[in-house]
Design an enzyme around this catalytic site. Structure first.
Site, PDB file in Angstrom:
ATOM      1  N   GLU A 176       0.871  -1.527  -0.070  1.00  6.70           N
ATOM      2  CA  GLU A 176       0.013  -0.086  -0.015  1.00  6.70           C
ATOM      3  C   GLU A 176       0.906   1.261   0.142  1.00  6.70           C
ATOM      4  O   GLU A 176       0.773   2.216   0.809  1.00  6.70           O
ATOM      5  CB  GLU A 176      -0.973  -0.090   1.466  1.00  6.70           C
ATOM      6  CG  GLU A 176      -1.863  -1.057   1.149  1.00  6.70           C
ATOM      7  CD  GLU A 176      -3.227  -1.060   2.081  1.00  6.70           C
ATOM      8  OE1 GLU A 176      -2.851  -0.509   3.292  1.00  6.70           O
ATOM      9  OE2 GLU A 176      -4.149  -1.522   1.860  1.00  6.70           O
ATOM     10  N   GLU A 374      -5.932  -8.369  -0.685  1.00  8.53           N
ATOM     11  CA  GLU A 374      -6.552  -7.974   0.474  1.00  8.53           C
ATOM     12  C   GLU A 374      -8.035  -7.553   0.276  1.00  8.53           C
ATOM     13  O   GLU A 374      -8.220  -6.709  -0.730  1.00  8.53           O
ATOM     14  CB  GLU A 374      -5.801  -6.853   1.260  1.00  8.53           C
ATOM     15  CG  GLU A 374      -4.750  -7.037   1.739  1.00  8.53           C
ATOM     16  CD  GLU A 374      -3.970  -5.899   2.728  1.00  8.53           C
ATOM     17  OE1 GLU A 374      -4.806  -5.389   3.299  1.00  8.53           O
ATOM     18  OE2 GLU A 374      -2.814  -6.042   2.792  1.00  8.53           O
TER      19      GLU A 374
END
Ligand code: P53
Length: 476
Positions: A176, A374
């Site tokens: 991320e 995710e």
């Protein structure tokens, strides 16, 4: 016949610092996650000056996977996973980050863990840097403010690639990386980049510098990895929260375009190997005179990623806020609530169709395989008197998202590698440090205060996901 390909990767995702524990064992050094206290929804985690007595650091023990991994991997096999996404704690390999030689005990731990997975036909999918850089690199070098970080990371990557070249195919460099687009809060700059801001500093400029060094480090790692094993698939990892225009007012639309650029330009550099024009113009307009060398720009072109890994939990919405022609985006202020979707107890807006939208956005822009690494629903679980946990809300969330993921494959022709729901075994929340924000199919007996037996048990969602995998996504 399933819509999804036969060798589709069905897995589960975690990160080392959120489940391993053993924070000071096997020669491991202190990571940024080890100096973060527990918070709550609306209560940020505190970042302390080193590890202090009397503080509650939830990542120190986490769910003690470090000592439970054999029984846990057995449960993962029972669940039917064919891949397991985790990260390698940088501080197990280089405890301080700047050592000449890696720590053999740390390397051996991941050899043992990966062997345990492979024994059951579970393929490890590995993130190199997932919010857990050595704290020593923060105190001695200022984290990713410092160009030296590129060499430290490249070395860490090389050691991991060489050591696990026959055990791991799918890698990701920085988890991320684009979370730090929210530089106004302290969380993302610290977890992404080991950056603690001083009063009065230009947070935004420092963020762009750090991200640049990370993108160069990522590109170098991709190149090194391909030299070590040409079969490696090395991806980026993007937190995808698509930003919708609040209305069809053209100004809201343009604001959403600009906001998407500011949140996702990281992907442009990872995939195309150069900065997009809007970002060059933006940096120039802001007068950010960054340290970007000719060699960096060459390195970027030689380290383009093989696939796009991304997380998807929620979507955002934005109004134009009368910003004028620049439509400059400030993530901490400009987002508005979307009246068409509901939100979790932590305010995360639930939007399954947004996943299909996001997959289309990536596919149109980059034409690379996607990997949903995710997705999940953080919720408070109640244990019934008979000991069971009927987490139907979690099943509903995941089912709705898997449906949209399948539609993206079926109707939009999107190449998809796999799906690894987040926190499929309960673990410490990254954002709040809580245990009670649970994502798992496997319950772990531990509370926010750190009390509990650490006993593992199956929730209702365990049997559900087992069936999903068995039917290759046909039986939801
Ligand atoms: P937690 C923000 C927005 C989207 C994903 O998050 C995020 C965050 C950071 O909180 O993080 C990712 O635990 C991250 C994981 C994290 C997971 O999402 O705050 O990659 O480490 O645990 C869920 O509920």
């Amino acid at each position: 016949m399933s819509i999804l390909r036969e060798n589709f990767l069905w897995g589960g995702a975690v990160a080392a610092h959120q489940l391993e524990g053993g924070w000071d064992q096997g020669g491991k050094g202190v990571s940024v996650a080890d100096v973060m206290t527990v918070g709550a929804h609306g209560v940020p985690r505190r970042i302390t000056d080193g590890v202090l007595k009397g503080e509650n650091y939830p990542n120190h023990e986490a769910i003690d996977f470090y000592h439970h991994y054999k029984e846990d991997v057995k449960l993962f096999a029972d669940l039917g996973l064919n891949c397991f996404r985790t990260s390698i704690a940088w501080t197990r390999i280089f405890p301080n980050g700047d050592e000449a030689e890696p720590n053999e005990e740390g390397l051996q731990f991941y050899d043992d863990l990966f062997d345990e997975c492979l024994k059951y036909g579970i393929e490890p999918v590995i993130t190199l840097s997932h919010f857990e850089m050595p704290y020593h690199l923060v105190t001695e070098y200022g984290g990713w403010r410092n160009r030296k970080m590129i060499d430290f990371f490249a070395k860490f990557a090389r050691v991991c690639f060489e050591r696990y070249k026959d055990k791991v195919t799918y890698w990701m460099t920085f988890n991320e990386i684009n979370n730090q687009a929210n530089y106004a809060e302290d969380f993302a700059p610290f977890t992404n980049s080991g950056i603690k801001y001083q009063e009065g500093e230009d947070r935004e400029k420092i963020m762009y510098q750090a991200a640049h060094y990370e993108l160069v480090a990522s590109a170098q790692a991709v190149k090194i990895g391909h030299e070590i094993n040409p079969d490696f698939q090395i991806g980026c990892m993007i937190a995808m929260c698509p930003i919708y225009p609040y209305s069809c007012d053209p100004k809201d639309m343009m604001m959403s375009v600009s906001a998407m650029q500011k949140r996702y330009w990281f992907t442009d550099v990872h995939v195309r190997g150069h900065y997009p024009s809007f970002m060059e113009n933006y940096l120039a307009r802001k007068g950010f005179d960054l340290d970007i060398t000719e060699q960096d720009l060459t390195d970027l072109t030689h380290g383009c990623v093989d696939y796009i890994g991304f997380s998807y939990y929620m979507s955002f919405a934005i109004k134009d806020h009368d910003k004028g022609p620049a439509f400059d985006y400030d993530e901490s202020q400009d987002l508005v609530k979307n009246p068409y979707v509901e939100a979790s107890d932590w305010g995360w807006q639930i939007d399954p169709l947004g996943l299909r939208y996001a997959m289309n956005w990536f596919n149109e822009r980059y034409e690379l395989p996607l990997f949903i690494v995710e997705n999940g629903f953080g919720a408070i679980d109640e244990i019934e008197p008979d000991g069971t946990i009927n987490d139907q809300y979690r099943i509903d969330y995941l089912k709705a998202h898997i449906e949209m993921m399948k539609e993206a494959v079926e109707f939009d022709g999107i190449p998809l590698i796999g799906y690894t729901p987040w926190g499929f075994i309960d673990l410490v929340s990254a954002g709040t440090g809580e245990m009670k924000k649970r994502y798992g199919f496997i319950y772990v007996d531990k509370d926010n205060e750190g009390q509990g037996t650490l006993k593992r048990s199956k929730k209702k969602s365990f049997d559900w996901y087992q069936q999903v995998i068995k039917s290759n996504g046909e039986e939801l």
